[in-house]
Scaffold this active site. Sequence first.
Site, PDB file in Angstrom:
ATOM      1  N   TYR A  98      -5.682 -22.280 -67.765  1.00  8.17           N
ATOM      2  CA  TYR A  98      -5.029 -21.071 -68.259  1.00  8.17           C
ATOM      3  C   TYR A  98      -4.292 -21.357 -69.550  1.00  8.17           C
ATOM      4  CZ  TYR A  98      -5.717 -18.535 -63.855  1.00  8.17           C
ATOM      5  OH  TYR A  98      -6.255 -17.902 -62.764  1.00  8.17           O
ATOM      6  N   TYR A 129     -10.573 -24.368 -60.682  1.00 10.41           N
ATOM      7  CA  TYR A 129      -9.516 -25.341 -60.978  1.00 10.41           C
ATOM      8  C   TYR A 129      -8.811 -25.779 -59.699  1.00 10.41           C
ATOM      9  CZ  TYR A 129      -6.583 -21.119 -60.828  1.00 10.41           C
ATOM     10  OH  TYR A 129      -5.972 -19.949 -60.455  1.00 10.41           O
ATOM     11  N   ARG A 163      -9.498 -23.529 -56.484  1.00  7.99           N
ATOM     12  CA  ARG A 163      -9.667 -22.072 -56.452  1.00  7.99           C
ATOM     13  C   ARG A 163     -11.091 -21.710 -56.851  1.00  7.99           C
ATOM     14  NH1 ARG A 163      -6.644 -17.947 -56.618  1.00  7.99           N
ATOM     15  NH2 ARG A 163      -8.190 -17.333 -55.102  1.00  7.99           N
ATOM     16  N   HIS A 223     -12.437 -16.910 -60.511  1.00 12.91           N
ATOM     17  CA  HIS A 223     -11.915 -15.549 -60.318  1.00 12.91           C
ATOM     18  C   HIS A 223     -11.301 -14.999 -61.591  1.00 12.91           C
ATOM     19  CE1 HIS A 223      -8.430 -18.185 -59.603  1.00 12.91           C
ATOM     20  NE2 HIS A 223      -7.710 -17.203 -60.076  1.00 12.91           N
ATOM     21  N   HIS A 227      -8.203 -12.194 -62.488  1.00  9.15           N
ATOM     22  CA  HIS A 227      -7.110 -11.384 -61.932  1.00  9.15           C
ATOM     23  C   HIS A 227      -7.191  -9.968 -62.500  1.00  9.15           C
ATOM     24  CE1 HIS A 227      -4.751 -14.783 -60.221  1.00  9.15           C
ATOM     25  NE2 HIS A 227      -5.289 -15.467 -61.211  1.00  9.15           N
TER      26      HIS A 227
END
Lengths: 179, 235
Positions: free
Chosen positions: B104, B143, B153, B156, B158
């Site tokens: 991120y 990640y 995870r 995905h 959000h």
Amino acid sequence: MSAATPSQTAGPYWHLIDFPEWADLLREDGPNAGLAGERILLTGRVTDGDGAPCPDVMVELWQAGPDGEYGGAFHGFGRCATDAEGRFRFVTLRPGPVRGRGNAVQAPHVTLSLFARGLLRQLVTRLYFAGEPLNETDPVLSAAEPERRATLIAQPAGGGEWRLDIRLQGEGETVFLEV
Amino acid sequence: MSDPAGYRLPAPGTQPPYDAPDYGSTRRRHPTRPLLRVPHTPTEVSAPRMDPARYPPHADLSKLEGREGLGERIIVAGRVLDEEGRPVRGAMVEVWQANAAGRYHHPGDTHDAPLDPNFRGQGRVFADAEGRYRFTTIRPGAYPWRNHHNAWRPVHIHFSLFGAGFAQRLITQMYFPGDPLLPLDPIFNSIPDPAARQRLVARFDLDVTEPEWALGYRFDIVLRGREATPMEDAA
């Protein structure tokens, strides 16, 4: 008919949609610039079941304008990231009383929603104002257990500041709402 | 004036609980007291009008200042509907995500994967009169997240949605079909009803796919519907 899409946590990296100016509903270039009303600061601290600060919470605010209306001139939406000590801070106008169900009147209030890592759905609560006579007859305050009602009522801290801490879990746990 | 029709509560099992023991972060953050049920009033059935003039759309995450981000370019499109299948016109849809390497653009992300100077991973679009939205991005990477041993995870994106009523406010995650991490993920599997869970998985769609350009995924989102109109409003 199909059922609503499930909620998932906002996680720890939601700050990509943090726009710090949204916490100031009265910002100069914002939707409420120049509107008349009583300017207030809403502050508080979010803590977890250990009493530790929650430094990664997205707090969203939704409120009526000074006229008690949601669809009027006042744009009552704000968003604020909690800081390293779990604190949030909004600048806004004090809302007026809001129409309730039947002929009821709701005391002036602000809805606060919390999104964060560890919250698979948002937590929703309300902030009321200490000393407001309408609090005595407000339907939501009346429905809360008397010994927990204080978790919904902000106290004046001087200079137009109103303070309400939010406890996610444990002693002094905030009354959260199923909306 | 009569009372507004409220929004229906979720069908049992279709929403995750606050206390999900397999997801460690819920342990000290879930309320232990029952929630207080609030009959819906103007506070819950109204919602902020998100005007694109004030909240400018940003529908192409795949480049930054004209420079292409690295990774597989994709298109995500779908509709925002309510439980009666009606479009939620004007719904504001915010999205955020990791880059193709699973990192991120966020100071809190310390995963040892490269940042991409041409990818920020934040977007905002609005549903049209038919509830349709669409954006272009880079397929994110998986990640690690330390929830348990060797926890990763699934891939995905959000999503954050504003509907016509405050009670419709939704934050969720879109997953990708065939991801081998899905059966292992405590966040995805926190939703008790397997059919509801599967609604978070986008499907590959050749009609959304653009030739010589990008694969397309379809992800429809359903916001809560209203209860039957109160009797006093009946004709």
